[in-house]
Scaffold this motif. Structure first.
Motif, PDB file in Angstrom:
ATOM      1  N   GLN A  65       0.428  -1.327  -0.320  1.00 33.71           N
ATOM      2  CA  GLN A  65      -0.087   0.218  -0.165  1.00 33.71           C
ATOM      3  C   GLN A  65       0.678   1.057  -0.213  1.00 33.71           C
ATOM      4  N   ILE A  66       0.568   2.495  -0.346  1.00 35.01           N
ATOM      5  CA  ILE A  66       0.917   3.151  -0.744  1.00 35.01           C
ATOM      6  C   ILE A  66       0.182   5.006  -0.623  1.00 35.01           C
ATOM      7  N   PHE A  67       0.040   5.685   0.006  1.00 30.66           N
ATOM      8  CA  PHE A  67      -0.549   6.240   0.591  1.00 30.66           C
ATOM      9  C   PHE A  67      -0.621   8.511   0.249  1.00 30.66           C
ATOM     10  N   GLY A  68      -1.034   9.126   0.140  1.00 28.26           N
ATOM     11  CA  GLY A  68      -0.587  10.582  -0.009  1.00 28.26           C
ATOM     12  C   GLY A  68      -0.625  10.340  -1.176  1.00 28.26           C
ATOM     13  N   ILE A  69      -0.751  11.751  -2.133  1.00 27.35           N
ATOM     14  CA  ILE A  69      -0.400  12.146  -3.408  1.00 27.35           C
ATOM     15  C   ILE A  69       0.677  11.608  -4.252  1.00 27.35           C
ATOM     16  N   ARG A  70       1.530  12.734  -3.401  1.00 24.22           N
ATOM     17  CA  ARG A  70       3.265  12.802  -4.284  1.00 24.22           C
ATOM     18  C   ARG A  70       3.916  11.407  -4.021  1.00 24.22           C
ATOM     19  N   ALA A  71       3.513  10.683  -2.413  1.00 26.17           N
ATOM     20  CA  ALA A  71       4.449   9.541  -3.244  1.00 26.17           C
ATOM     21  C   ALA A  71       3.654   8.684  -3.866  1.00 26.17           C
ATOM     22  N   ILE A  72       1.894   8.527  -4.502  1.00 23.97           N
ATOM     23  CA  ILE A  72       2.200   7.631  -5.377  1.00 23.97           C
ATOM     24  C   ILE A  72       2.384   8.320  -7.119  1.00 23.97           C
ATOM     25  N   ILE A  73       2.573   9.371  -6.974  1.00 23.63           N
ATOM     26  CA  ILE A  73       3.140  10.346  -8.636  1.00 23.63           C
ATOM     27  C   ILE A  73       4.209   9.738  -8.230  1.00 23.63           C
ATOM     28  N   GLU A  74       5.306  10.002  -6.770  1.00 22.86           N
ATOM     29  CA  GLU A  74       6.637   9.631  -7.485  1.00 22.86           C
ATOM     30  C   GLU A  74       7.289   7.517  -7.765  1.00 22.86           C
ATOM     31  N   VAL A 121     -13.789   6.325  -5.484  1.00 21.47           N
ATOM     32  CA  VAL A 121     -14.161   6.258  -3.486  1.00 21.47           C
ATOM     33  C   VAL A 121     -14.801   6.846  -2.739  1.00 21.47           C
ATOM     34  N   PRO A 122     -15.749   6.301  -1.662  1.00 16.61           N
ATOM     35  CA  PRO A 122     -15.867   7.424  -0.296  1.00 16.61           C
ATOM     36  C   PRO A 122     -14.268   8.132   0.079  1.00 16.61           C
ATOM     37  N   VAL A 123     -14.391   9.038   1.339  1.00 19.60           N
ATOM     38  CA  VAL A 123     -13.443   8.544   2.309  1.00 19.60           C
ATOM     39  C   VAL A 123     -13.370   7.989   2.841  1.00 19.60           C
ATOM     40  N   GLU A 124     -14.751   7.617   3.289  1.00 18.15           N
ATOM     41  CA  GLU A 124     -14.646   6.543   5.023  1.00 18.15           C
ATOM     42  C   GLU A 124     -14.158   5.356   3.742  1.00 18.15           C
ATOM     43  N   LYS A 125     -13.985   4.643   2.387  1.00 19.11           N
ATOM     44  CA  LYS A 125     -13.044   4.075   1.934  1.00 19.11           C
ATOM     45  C   LYS A 125     -11.782   4.222   2.113  1.00 19.11           C
ATOM     46  N   LEU A 126     -11.459   5.048   2.098  1.00 19.17           N
ATOM     47  CA  LEU A 126      -9.870   5.443   2.057  1.00 19.17           C
ATOM     48  C   LEU A 126      -9.275   5.019   3.723  1.00 19.17           C
ATOM     49  N   ASN A 127     -10.237   6.198   4.541  1.00 25.54           N
ATOM     50  CA  ASN A 127     -10.618   5.885   5.800  1.00 25.54           C
ATOM     51  C   ASN A 127     -10.029   4.543   6.406  1.00 25.54           C
ATOM     52  N   LYS A 128     -11.243   3.731   5.819  1.00 24.48           N
ATOM     53  CA  LYS A 128     -10.924   2.084   6.437  1.00 24.48           C
ATOM     54  C   LYS A 128      -9.244   1.522   5.528  1.00 24.48           C
ATOM     55  N   LEU A 129      -8.611   1.900   4.517  1.00 25.62           N
ATOM     56  CA  LEU A 129      -7.522   1.497   3.919  1.00 25.62           C
ATOM     57  C   LEU A 129      -6.625   2.010   5.014  1.00 25.62           C
ATOM     58  N   THR A 130      -6.162   3.217   5.366  1.00 22.00           N
ATOM     59  CA  THR A 130      -5.295   3.329   6.039  1.00 22.00           C
ATOM     60  C   THR A 130      -6.028   4.659   6.492  1.00 22.00           C
ATOM     61  N   HIS A 131      -4.899   4.276   8.311  1.00 22.44           N
ATOM     62  CA  HIS A 131      -5.344   5.574   9.186  1.00 22.44           C
ATOM     63  C   HIS A 131      -4.403   6.361   8.661  1.00 22.44           C
ATOM     64  N   ASN A 132      -3.560   6.496   7.997  1.00 19.32           N
ATOM     65  CA  ASN A 132      -2.329   7.772   7.926  1.00 19.32           C
ATOM     66  C   ASN A 132      -3.284   8.387   6.491  1.00 19.32           C
ATOM     67  N   ASN A 133      -2.593   9.567   6.978  1.00 20.39           N
ATOM     68  CA  ASN A 133      -3.229  11.127   6.062  1.00 20.39           C
ATOM     69  C   ASN A 133      -2.825  10.931   4.781  1.00 20.39           C
ATOM     70  N   GLN A 144      -4.469  11.880   2.318  1.00 21.72           N
ATOM     71  CA  GLN A 144      -5.045  13.253   1.199  1.00 21.72           C
ATOM     72  C   GLN A 144      -5.889  12.521   0.317  1.00 21.72           C
ATOM     73  N   GLY A 145      -6.636  12.045  -0.039  1.00 22.88           N
ATOM     74  CA  GLY A 145      -7.165  11.950  -1.124  1.00 22.88           C
ATOM     75  C   GLY A 145      -6.721  10.811  -1.400  1.00 22.88           C
ATOM     76  N   ALA A 146      -5.896  10.095  -1.598  1.00 18.01           N
ATOM     77  CA  ALA A 146      -5.662   8.775  -2.348  1.00 18.01           C
ATOM     78  C   ALA A 146      -4.676   7.520  -2.260  1.00 18.01           C
ATOM     79  N   VAL A 147      -4.773   6.428  -2.320  1.00 15.23           N
ATOM     80  CA  VAL A 147      -3.945   4.947  -1.560  1.00 15.23           C
ATOM     81  C   VAL A 147      -3.864   4.489  -2.737  1.00 15.23           C
ATOM     82  N   ALA A 148      -3.107   3.842  -2.843  1.00 14.87           N
ATOM     83  CA  ALA A 148      -2.503   3.126  -3.636  1.00 14.87           C
ATOM     84  C   ALA A 148      -2.324   1.140  -3.734  1.00 14.87           C
ATOM     85  N   THR A 149      -2.620   0.502  -3.850  1.00 15.14           N
ATOM     86  CA  THR A 149      -1.945  -0.771  -3.989  1.00 15.14           C
ATOM     87  C   THR A 149      -0.854  -1.260  -5.185  1.00 15.14           C
ATOM     88  N   ILE A 150       0.404  -1.320  -4.839  1.00 14.52           N
ATOM     89  CA  ILE A 150       1.326  -2.528  -5.473  1.00 14.52           C
ATOM     90  C   ILE A 150       1.137  -3.624  -5.307  1.00 14.52           C
TER      91      ILE A 150
END
Length: 244
Positions: free
Chosen positions: A6-15, A54-66, A68-74
């Motif tokens: 899992q990767i969370f955070g917009i900049r981290a996913i872009i990179e 997805v709703p923000v609730e889905k993202l909050n379920k995927l991770t408790h970290n910040n 920023q509105g984006a979570v990616a799976t590797i």
């Protein structure tokens, strides 16, 4: 979702995308906006990365970290190119048995199909980059680890894959109830790719127009369809029976 995949955070996913990591799918918050989010959207589209809102609730379920509105799976695997896979199979002078999944969306169904495919000697599985189930923890668990033993190819469009296979001398057979042809009347004892459709709509009509043959399973009950992983197993074992 396993944290190591899992990767969370917009900049981290872009990179991660720019670094050519195996980013399988990105979940985007429905109402997310801003310059950085726009950059992420452009990066995903440029690299043809699978994503969904997805709703923000889905993202909050995927991770408790910040997030920023984006979570990616590797993806826990490396994907193969269709051209390299087909070339290697034809060089071995064997009759390839391939499986195409036309936008199958459920990870557990995907995993169950991978498990059956590995048990039946399938040489490779082809999926579309957009709209397909992710290769995640659920996929790995349901496949009983078979996902690590069978090549999986991602393509931009299923239709392009069908044309390429046909041009390589591999017959394409779609599983669909929209035919009078019975599965037991189809010759699977030759180079062949079996196409299974999504859970809700089956094989895309545009794909059905270009494949070589259509086949259906005989149905005797009041329910008109099987779970896609069960139907796939029936098709694959008919191919095994003919090839023995």
């Amino acid at each position: 979702m396993e944290k190591e995949n899992q990767i969370f955070g917009i900049r981290a996913i872009i990179e991660a995308i720019n670094a050519k990591k195996e980013v399988d799918k990105v979940f985007i918050q429905k109402d997310a906006h801003g310059d950085l989010m726009n950059e992420l959207m452009k990066t995903m589209k440029k690299n043809n990365i699978n994503f969904s809102y997805v709703p923000v609730e889905k993202l909050n379920k995927l991770t408790h970290n910040n997030h920023q509105g984006a979570v990616a799976t590797i993806a826990p695997i490396s994907f193969h190119t269709l051209e390299n896979l087909v070339e290697s199979l034809l060089e071995k002078e064997k009759k390839p048995l391939l499986l195409i999944l036309d936008q199958l969306s459920d990870a557990r169904n995907f995993g169950a199909i991978i498990r059956t495919a590995e048990c039946t000697g399938v040489d490779g599985i082809i999926i579309q980059k957009q709209g397909s189930a992710p290769v995640n923890g659920d996929t790995v668990k349901t496949s009983a680890g078979a996902v690590f033993n069978i090549p999986i190819c991602k393509v931009d469009h299923i239709k392009d894959a069908v044309f390429y296979l046909q041009g390589s001398g591999i017959k394409t057979v779609a599983a669909t109830e929209k035919t009078d042809n019975n599965i037991y009347d189809i010759n699977f004892n030759e180079p062949v790719a079996i196409i299974m459709g999504s859970e809700d709509r089956g094989v895309n009509p545009s794909v059905l127009k270009i494949i070589d043959e259509k086949a259906k399973l005989p149905m005797f009950g009041t329910i008109e369809s099987l779970n896609v992983s069960v139907a796939c197993g029936a098709f694959l074992y008919e191919a095994v029976r003919q090839r023995m």
